[in-house]
Design a protein around this motif. Structure first.
Motif, mmCIF file in Angstrom:
data_model
loop_
_atom_site.group_PDB
_atom_site.id
_atom_site.type_symbol
_atom_site.label_atom_id
_atom_site.label_comp_id
_atom_site.label_asym_id
_atom_site.label_seq_id
_atom_site.Cartn_x
_atom_site.Cartn_y
_atom_site.Cartn_z
ATOM 1 N N GLU A 162 20.211 7.576 39.752
ATOM 2 C CA GLU A 162 21.454 6.947 40.246
ATOM 3 C C GLU A 162 22.393 8.302 40.294
ATOM 4 O OE1 GLU A 162 24.825 3.524 39.771
ATOM 5 O OE2 GLU A 162 23.000 3.662 38.413
ATOM 6 N N VAL A 222 16.261 -5.540 34.581
ATOM 7 C CA VAL A 222 16.520 -5.426 36.021
ATOM 8 C C VAL A 222 17.601 -4.437 36.162
ATOM 9 C CG1 VAL A 222 17.625 -6.679 38.122
ATOM 10 C CG2 VAL A 222 16.137 -7.915 36.559
ATOM 11 N N TYR A 223 17.634 -3.363 36.941
ATOM 12 C CA TYR A 223 18.453 -2.413 36.984
ATOM 13 C C TYR A 223 19.777 -2.956 37.673
ATOM 14 C CZ TYR A 223 19.730 2.418 37.509
ATOM 15 O OH TYR A 223 20.272 3.604 37.421
ATOM 16 N N PRO A 224 20.967 -2.326 37.129
ATOM 17 C CA PRO A 224 22.217 -3.029 37.547
ATOM 18 C C PRO A 224 22.247 -3.034 39.047
ATOM 19 C CG PRO A 224 22.597 -1.495 35.667
ATOM 20 C CD PRO A 224 21.127 -1.291 36.207
ATOM 21 N N LEU A 225 22.925 -4.084 39.542
ATOM 22 C CA LEU A 225 23.060 -4.167 40.938
ATOM 23 C C LEU A 225 23.885 -3.129 41.664
ATOM 24 C CD1 LEU A 225 23.496 -8.067 41.021
ATOM 25 C CD2 LEU A 225 21.690 -6.948 41.319
ATOM 26 N N LEU A 268 21.436 -0.464 42.045
ATOM 27 C CA LEU A 268 20.564 -0.667 43.166
ATOM 28 C C LEU A 268 21.326 -0.334 44.603
ATOM 29 C CD1 LEU A 268 18.880 -3.850 41.778
ATOM 30 C CD2 LEU A 268 17.883 -1.742 42.170
ATOM 31 N N GLU A 269 22.393 -0.917 44.849
ATOM 32 C CA GLU A 269 22.953 -0.690 45.900
ATOM 33 C C GLU A 269 23.105 0.760 46.242
ATOM 34 O OE1 GLU A 269 27.024 -2.112 48.302
ATOM 35 O OE2 GLU A 269 27.000 -2.263 46.021
ATOM 36 N N SER A 289 19.911 2.466 47.144
ATOM 37 C CA SER A 289 19.455 1.832 48.312
ATOM 38 C C SER A 289 20.180 2.460 49.625
ATOM 39 C CB SER A 289 19.436 0.229 48.240
ATOM 40 O OG SER A 289 18.593 -0.347 47.591
#
Length: 162
Positions: A17, A43-46, A49-50, A53
């Protein structure tokens, strides 16, 4: 300010990240990349993830996260995480940073702002107006006049950020 990363050997978890947040990213030929969150039941932190992505190819991040497998630097470069895969990434990152530093600071700042804005897709009208104003300021700057004069006179420019 553009941030240039040179990554050697391993880029795991949150380091992926962090790398994705950089403007330019180079990795060593032996670099390995993984985000093993799903392997641990996480679950990877949102927010991460944003960011991942936006700054890489979406299918690449899905593969990296869902499989939790370790990928090569070449695979990560194909997925948009790395710009370069070289033998000496730290030295290459320094060379890229030096090249950026030789450019007009106002132009670099405005270009950095624009490329970050467009990475996330279409931008709002107010963001577009702000980017237009920034570009107009660069186009009216002393640095532009200096850059053009230096080109004509075949000498290095002396930018002052004005």
């Amino acid at each position: 300010v553009p941030v240039v990363a040179g990554i050697e050997r391993f880029c795991m978890g949150g380091a992926v990240e962090l790398a994705a947040a950089c403007s330019l990213r180079g990795a060593s030929t032996d670099c390995r990349v993984a985000i093993p969150a799903c392997r641990f039941g996480l679950v990877y932190p949102l927010g991460g993830l944003e960011r991942l992505s936006r700054n890489t190819h979406g299918h690449f991040i899905a593969r990296l996260l869902l499989t939790a497998e370790t990928l090569s630097a070449d695979e990560a470069a194909a997925g948009g995480l790395f710009d370069l895969v070289v033998d000496a990434p730290v030295q290459r990152a320094q060379a890229l940073a030096d090249a950026i530093a030789k450019n007009a600071p106002l132009a670099v700042q405005a270009t950095q702002r624009a490329t970050r804005a467009f990475r996330s897709g279409p931008i709002s009208e107010s963001d577009r107006q702000a980017l237009t104003v920034a570009r107009e300021q660069v186009m009216a700057s002393d640095d532009l006049a200096e850059g053009l004069a230096a080109q004509i006179e075949r000498r290095p420019p002396n930018f002052r950020g004005r």
